[in-house]
Design a protein around this motif. Sequence first.
Motif, PDB file in Angstrom:
ATOM      1  N   GLU A 247     -12.322  22.361  70.662  1.00 33.25           N
ATOM      2  CA  GLU A 247     -13.487  23.243  70.574  1.00 33.25           C
ATOM      3  C   GLU A 247     -13.583  23.790  69.156  1.00 33.25           C
ATOM      4  O   GLU A 247     -12.659  23.661  68.352  1.00 33.25           O
ATOM      5  N   MET A 248     -14.747  24.464  68.876  1.00 33.23           N
ATOM      6  CA  MET A 248     -14.901  25.032  67.533  1.00 33.23           C
ATOM      7  C   MET A 248     -14.131  26.351  67.435  1.00 33.23           C
ATOM      8  O   MET A 248     -13.748  26.939  68.435  1.00 33.23           O
ATOM      9  N   MET A 249     -13.933  26.818  66.203  1.00 27.59           N
ATOM     10  CA  MET A 249     -13.140  28.024  65.986  1.00 27.59           C
ATOM     11  C   MET A 249     -13.730  29.228  66.715  1.00 27.59           C
ATOM     12  O   MET A 249     -12.998  30.089  67.187  1.00 27.59           O
ATOM     13  N   GLY A 250     -15.054  29.315  66.804  1.00 24.62           N
ATOM     14  CA  GLY A 250     -15.700  30.450  67.466  1.00 24.62           C
ATOM     15  C   GLY A 250     -15.211  30.615  68.896  1.00 24.62           C
ATOM     16  O   GLY A 250     -14.578  31.623  69.241  1.00 24.62           O
ATOM     17  N   PRO A 251     -15.483  29.620  69.751  1.00 22.62           N
ATOM     18  CA  PRO A 251     -15.005  29.736  71.129  1.00 22.62           C
ATOM     19  C   PRO A 251     -13.485  29.815  71.231  1.00 22.62           C
ATOM     20  O   PRO A 251     -12.956  30.489  72.122  1.00 22.62           O
ATOM     21  N   PHE A 252     -12.793  29.156  70.282  1.00 17.60           N
ATOM     22  CA  PHE A 252     -11.332  29.188  70.274  1.00 17.60           C
ATOM     23  C   PHE A 252     -10.837  30.627  70.077  1.00 17.60           C
ATOM     24  O   PHE A 252      -9.981  31.121  70.816  1.00 17.60           O
ATOM     25  N   MET A 253     -11.425  31.321  69.089  1.00 14.12           N
ATOM     26  CA  MET A 253     -11.055  32.717  68.839  1.00 14.12           C
ATOM     27  C   MET A 253     -11.383  33.570  70.057  1.00 14.12           C
ATOM     28  O   MET A 253     -10.603  34.430  70.466  1.00 14.12           O
ATOM     29  N   LEU A 254     -12.570  33.322  70.602  1.00 15.98           N
ATOM     30  CA  LEU A 254     -13.016  34.099  71.757  1.00 15.98           C
ATOM     31  C   LEU A 254     -12.020  33.961  72.903  1.00 15.98           C
ATOM     32  O   LEU A 254     -11.618  34.938  73.532  1.00 15.98           O
ATOM     33  N   ARG A 255     -11.617  32.690  73.163  1.00 17.40           N
ATOM     34  CA  ARG A 255     -10.715  32.450  74.282  1.00 17.40           C
ATOM     35  C   ARG A 255      -9.339  33.055  74.007  1.00 17.40           C
ATOM     36  O   ARG A 255      -8.729  33.654  74.889  1.00 17.40           O
ATOM     37  N   THR A 256      -8.871  32.913  72.757  1.00 19.36           N
ATOM     38  CA  THR A 256      -7.573  33.483  72.411  1.00 19.36           C
ATOM     39  C   THR A 256      -7.595  34.991  72.593  1.00 19.36           C
ATOM     40  O   THR A 256      -6.629  35.589  73.050  1.00 19.36           O
ATOM     41  N   PHE A 257      -8.732  35.585  72.246  1.00 21.14           N
ATOM     42  CA  PHE A 257      -8.826  37.045  72.331  1.00 21.14           C
ATOM     43  C   PHE A 257      -8.959  37.515  73.776  1.00 21.14           C
ATOM     44  O   PHE A 257      -8.218  38.375  74.229  1.00 21.14           O
TER      45      PHE A 257
END
Lengths: 298, 271, 343
Positions: A247-257
């Motif tokens: 996935e792109m960094m945006g959703p990746f960050m969102l999911r990690t957070f």
Amino acid sequence: MADTLQGSTVTPSKAVPKGRPYGLLFIALPVALIVSFLFFPALKSIFGTIWVKQPDGSYGVSIATYQFFFSDAYSLANLAQTLWTTVVTMVMLIAVNLPIAIYLRFSKSKLAIFVQVLALFPMFVPGIIIVYALIRYMGPNGLLQTLLEAVGIFGFQSPYLTPWGPVIGMLWDAMPFTLLVLTAGMSAIPTSAIEAAEDVGASPMRILFSIILPQIKNSLLVVTSLNFLGLFGQAFMPFMLGPTSPEMMGPFMLRTFSSVRDPLQAATQATIVFALCSLAGLAYVRSIARRRAQEVVK
Amino acid sequence: MTGWIKRLDWPGYVLAIFLIFFVLLPILTVFIWAFTEQWFYPSILPTKWGLKYWFKVLERGDVWAAFFTSIQLSAIVTGLSALICLPAAYAFARMDFPGKQLFMMSFLMGNAFPRFALIISIAVLFLSLNLVGTWAGVIIIQLLNTILLMIWLPTAAFQGVSRNMEEAAADVGATPLQVFWHVTLPQALPAIGAALLMTFVWTFYETEGAWLVGAPRVQTMPLMMMSMINNQLVVQYGAVLSVALWVPSLVALLLARRVMGSDSFAKGLGA
Amino acid sequence: MARLSLAGVSKEFGSVAAVSPLSLDITDGELVCLLGPSGSGKSTLLRMIGGFEMPTAGQVLIDGQDVAHVRPNRRPTAMVFQSHALWTHMNVFENVAFGLKLRKLPAAQVHEKVMTALELVGLNGYEKRSPRQLSGGQQQRVAIARCLVLEPKILLMDEPFASLDQHLRERLREEVRQIQRKLGITTLFVTHAQDEALALADRIVVMSMGAIEQVGTPDEIYANPSTPFVAGFIGTMNMLKGIAQAGHVSAAGFRVKADIADGEATLAVRPEDFVLTDGGLAVKVRRVVNLGPYLLAEAEGGDGSAITVHIDKNRVVREGDILAIAPQRYAVYREGAAPYRSA
């Protein structure tokens, strides 16, 4: 009716009161807001990724989260995915909007108005509605597939939930802005400059490369840098239209957070995004600084 | 030159057809779905038209709750934004103070960061302040979003007021405050109104900040629509909501743009 | 109505001197034109009198009271701007009434005064119009009415007709002259158009590079320009470079009597001050322009310098003709000395 040229006999009157900087008072609130909720958290989270709580409870410098990111295959795949999507979308944005901008600059037909209205229209469509419309239109069994099959074209592969999904969504979203900046740059080229080039025998292609592109260099720079920042930092479109792995960094960050609940790793990812985008950010700031400097001189 | 223009006609048709397929038809799809009761796959048009789902949507309590949440949030954010930004815009347009250029630049710098990474770092801070999942958190994050627009457009509006007009008012005896109230403000008002309207509409549809900081406790309209797109089997709900909410905002935004002139956006971003 | 005195007034923008220290007295009811090319400081001077710029040094005295650092809204002056500066969100009536309303006058009185002012500028019946619906000339009349309604002691006009066409300018300047005479209001009028200044002013102040070059009635300024700048700026003047020696000046082939110190000098002759005479200098006509009341001949002097001469329209002159001319009235300028004028 005495008129004299020498006025030095008069004692100069009291000093002119200088304007006091009341202006600072007026801008204090928004500046405070920006500093405390934009610059401060950005710096704090960057700092927080290297000043980490150690196992023994004390704080110390550590780059463990970065080591994890750069040794984790999934994180790196996501980063590569983001770079690929950003670059492809950027190239497509220019490829689509430059011809439109050139067409709008030189055509005065009614068709040009139609083209302009349609191309700027996405500006008035909120992201959530774009996403919904695109899913219904180009998703599996959507209107586009139906139309294609009605004219006998089969084998339509929906880009929905593939890497091309976010590309199309972000292309839709960023098109009006890109076009506006390019048209603004284009309208600053005097018609006479182009006519003069034609007059000396330049072909349309020659005019494009030797006159138009150099003249809109600054617009291209602004568009490229802002689009890079905008696309790289996107979360919503990739989340709704893109694949889940990688996935792109945006959703990746969102999911990690919010799903993995690891704010430290999310902040590390954000810092890496900041670092990668800093070049584009710098280019943007430089170009507006130059423009403002020119305005001040004027 | 003229020869080239004449030859430019076919590109116009190519572009127009591309844009019809790329821009117009997706939007059209939403409109068709909103008035559809049944649409089976190979059919080009709905198999049954109707308003059934409009009534169904309007009956849902969670839709209305999200709607009022969004309206309230947008009103609060727009009001706060105006309160905070309009004096600053006036200062940037009409006053002299040390560091003016630097501060103006620092507002534009907000653009120079990748947005979602910023939102993440703000969310990390909010987590430690217990602001995640609260109205205050959503308001702050959406407020940050509006500052650039709310400073930039009114600054241009104030700058656009002819200084001679203000001087003429001072000349007939108006104090600086009266000049501002009777001349500068009324002259700049249409553009300021446009900025307020745009801020309201943008805030209403702001998704990412509300999603990360507000969800699931603060349920705004876009979040509601997101869950409908992702989880609901009934396609029409999303379509009806889109049409119902978007058409009024489209009219509002078109009005705003009429006031503002076409390329002030692009100029504002440094084109 | 008032007396205006400027005493040692100067203005610097940063390190640039826009107006060098200058002094000037204007009597009650006088109409004075500040005339000069752009950048000569005339507008800055006017804006200092109006209170829109603060002088760096010096005093602005209205009836003996120093107002140099008083805000515009507390000065008995009223300014008509070049761009008329009407408030486009108010109609004509509201524009004119605004200043009166700020003074909290009763509505009936406001109405009466506004109507009188509009009648004075010939705009009765227009009070409900928006400024946007008016022509350029009408807009400028509203701006004048807006000033006059406040009964200022001093009326300031900053190139008020610059954006209007020639015909309208001439009509409006006659009207301004009549209104000014009728009200007897002390008026300062900034212009870069010499015809405007010559037609309007009781006195003209010619300015150049932030300093006053000459102050005088239109007749004085035209007939006896005291500096080469004024000579060249007002009307047409042949400025012929030459040498002064032993009580005579030689320039462009002319040799005339001039009681001035030896050295480089400039012989200044107006085109209408040449006479055709057998003993004159032979000049070759290059071009003839018929200006109606007279012919204008551009001729070549002895050393090749261009000379402009007015010739009676009854005389037949063609390109290539040789004319014998002599200056009948002339002035000689020499740096660092008072100009010499022929009898």
